[in-house]
Design a protein around this motif. Structure first.
Motif, PDB file in Angstrom:
ATOM      1  N   THR A 185      39.212  36.097  41.006  1.00  0.00           N
ATOM      2  CA  THR A 185      38.881  34.698  41.207  1.00  0.00           C
ATOM      3  C   THR A 185      40.183  33.916  41.306  1.00  0.00           C
ATOM      4  O   THR A 185      41.268  34.466  41.107  1.00  0.00           O
ATOM      5  N   GLU A 186      40.079  32.642  41.595  1.00  0.00           N
ATOM      6  CA  GLU A 186      41.293  31.820  41.703  1.00  0.00           C
ATOM      7  C   GLU A 186      42.059  31.802  40.382  1.00  0.00           C
ATOM      8  O   GLU A 186      43.280  31.942  40.344  1.00  0.00           O
ATOM      9  N   LYS A 187      41.342  31.650  39.289  1.00  0.00           N
ATOM     10  CA  LYS A 187      41.978  31.650  37.967  1.00  0.00           C
ATOM     11  C   LYS A 187      42.617  33.010  37.670  1.00  0.00           C
ATOM     12  O   LYS A 187      43.738  33.091  37.161  1.00  0.00           O
ATOM     13  N   ALA A 188      41.912  34.079  37.990  1.00  0.00           N
ATOM     14  CA  ALA A 188      42.426  35.423  37.723  1.00  0.00           C
ATOM     15  C   ALA A 188      43.674  35.721  38.550  1.00  0.00           C
ATOM     16  O   ALA A 188      44.605  36.376  38.064  1.00  0.00           O
ATOM     17  N   LEU A 189      43.711  35.253  39.789  1.00  0.00           N
ATOM     18  CA  LEU A 189      44.886  35.485  40.625  1.00  0.00           C
ATOM     19  C   LEU A 189      46.093  34.692  40.118  1.00  0.00           C
ATOM     20  O   LEU A 189      47.230  35.176  40.176  1.00  0.00           O
ATOM     21  N   ASN A 190      45.869  33.476  39.605  1.00  0.00           N
ATOM     22  CA  ASN A 190      46.962  32.717  39.002  1.00  0.00           C
ATOM     23  C   ASN A 190      47.489  33.413  37.756  1.00  0.00           C
ATOM     24  O   ASN A 190      48.687  33.437  37.511  1.00  0.00           O
ATOM     25  N   LEU A 191      46.587  33.975  36.963  1.00  0.00           N
ATOM     26  CA  LEU A 191      47.007  34.719  35.772  1.00  0.00           C
ATOM     27  C   LEU A 191      47.747  35.997  36.145  1.00  0.00           C
ATOM     28  O   LEU A 191      48.675  36.407  35.464  1.00  0.00           O
ATOM     29  N   GLN A 192      47.331  36.612  37.250  1.00  0.00           N
ATOM     30  CA  GLN A 192      47.965  37.854  37.689  1.00  0.00           C
ATOM     31  C   GLN A 192      49.430  37.622  38.039  1.00  0.00           C
ATOM     32  O   GLN A 192      50.261  38.490  37.823  1.00  0.00           O
ATOM     33  N   GLU A 193      49.763  36.450  38.551  1.00  0.00           N
ATOM     34  CA  GLU A 193      51.152  36.106  38.838  1.00  0.00           C
ATOM     35  C   GLU A 193      51.982  36.014  37.563  1.00  0.00           C
ATOM     36  O   GLU A 193      53.188  36.213  37.589  1.00  0.00           O
ATOM     37  N   GLN A 194      51.328  35.724  36.436  1.00  0.00           N
ATOM     38  CA  GLN A 194      52.003  35.625  35.148  1.00  0.00           C
ATOM     39  C   GLN A 194      51.979  36.940  34.381  1.00  0.00           C
ATOM     40  O   GLN A 194      52.406  37.000  33.232  1.00  0.00           O
ATOM     41  N   GLY A 195      51.436  37.998  34.987  1.00  0.00           N
ATOM     42  CA  GLY A 195      51.411  39.308  34.347  1.00  0.00           C
ATOM     43  C   GLY A 195      50.183  39.567  33.507  1.00  0.00           C
ATOM     44  O   GLY A 195      50.216  40.377  32.575  1.00  0.00           O
ATOM     45  N   VAL A 196      49.075  38.898  33.809  1.00  0.00           N
ATOM     46  CA  VAL A 196      47.830  39.099  33.069  1.00  0.00           C
ATOM     47  C   VAL A 196      46.759  39.565  34.048  1.00  0.00           C
ATOM     48  O   VAL A 196      46.484  38.892  35.031  1.00  0.00           O
ATOM     49  N   LEU A 197      46.175  40.729  33.789  1.00  0.00           N
ATOM     50  CA  LEU A 197      45.084  41.244  34.610  1.00  0.00           C
ATOM     51  C   LEU A 197      43.758  40.937  33.936  1.00  0.00           C
ATOM     52  O   LEU A 197      43.644  41.031  32.716  1.00  0.00           O
ATOM     53  N   VAL A 198      42.748  40.578  34.720  1.00  0.00           N
ATOM     54  CA  VAL A 198      41.415  40.311  34.200  1.00  0.00           C
ATOM     55  C   VAL A 198      40.521  41.475  34.609  1.00  0.00           C
ATOM     56  O   VAL A 198      40.377  41.765  35.793  1.00  0.00           O
ATOM     57  N   VAL A 199      39.932  42.145  33.608  1.00  0.00           N
ATOM     58  CA  VAL A 199      39.160  43.366  33.826  1.00  0.00           C
ATOM     59  C   VAL A 199      37.759  43.170  33.262  1.00  0.00           C
ATOM     60  O   VAL A 199      37.592  42.685  32.146  1.00  0.00           O
ATOM     61  N   GLN A 200      36.749  43.552  34.028  1.00  0.00           N
ATOM     62  CA  GLN A 200      35.366  43.483  33.581  1.00  0.00           C
ATOM     63  C   GLN A 200      34.899  44.884  33.198  1.00  0.00           C
ATOM     64  O   GLN A 200      35.094  45.835  33.966  1.00  0.00           O
ATOM     65  N   THR A 201      34.277  45.020  32.017  1.00  0.00           N
ATOM     66  CA  THR A 201      33.841  46.328  31.523  1.00  0.00           C
ATOM     67  C   THR A 201      32.433  46.237  30.935  1.00  0.00           C
ATOM     68  O   THR A 201      31.839  45.165  30.886  1.00  0.00           O
ATOM     69  N   ALA A 202      31.963  47.375  30.451  1.00  0.00           N
ATOM     70  CA  ALA A 202      30.703  47.417  29.722  1.00  0.00           C
ATOM     71  C   ALA A 202      30.909  46.777  28.346  1.00  0.00           C
ATOM     72  O   ALA A 202      32.026  46.749  27.836  1.00  0.00           O
ATOM     73  N   PRO A 203      29.852  46.254  27.716  1.00  0.00           N
ATOM     74  CA  PRO A 203      30.008  45.579  26.423  1.00  0.00           C
ATOM     75  C   PRO A 203      30.485  46.478  25.287  1.00  0.00           C
ATOM     76  O   PRO A 203      31.002  45.985  24.291  1.00  0.00           O
ATOM     77  N   LYS A 204      30.369  47.784  25.410  1.00  0.00           N
ATOM     78  CA  LYS A 204      30.730  48.692  24.323  1.00  0.00           C
ATOM     79  C   LYS A 204      32.230  48.982  24.238  1.00  0.00           C
ATOM     80  O   LYS A 204      32.700  49.520  23.251  1.00  0.00           O
TER      81      LYS A 204
END
Length: 93
Positions: free
Chosen positions: A13-32
């Motif tokens: 997403t736009e927010k995730a891509l801005n964070l990626q420039e700062q060295g933060v990856l956003v990952v979606q997983t199962a709740p467990k």
């Protein structure tokens, strides 16, 4: 033991891509999945030592389709901080 298949998707997403420039990856997983398992996945499969992991639980939205009530699946989202010099080629846009 954590496996690479526990990661459902990388969020672009736009927010995730801005964070990626700062060295933060956003990952979606199962709740467990736990923070330690995410650290283990990034170390074993990508060869990256994770600096910090933040997580949040996202409950699925209630939706209606053609008059029938339903619910999207719950998932967990992780914000994974990696060192600035570390890059994952296959995850770049």
């Amino acid at each position: 033991m954590a496996d690479i298949t526990d990661i459902k998707s990388i969020v672009y997403t736009e927010k995730a891509l801005n964070l990626q420039e700062q060295g933060v990856l956003v990952v979606q997983t199962a709740p467990k999945v736990t923070k330690n398992q995410i650290k283990e996945i990034f170390k074993n499969y990508f060869g990256i030592e994770v600096l910090k992991v933040n997580s949040l639980r996202q409950t699925g939205k209630s939706k209606r389709f053609r008059g029938i009530a339903g619910k999207r699946n719950d998932y967990k989202k992780f914000y994974v901080s990696i060192p600035e010099d570390a890059k994952i080629e296959s995850l770049s846009v």
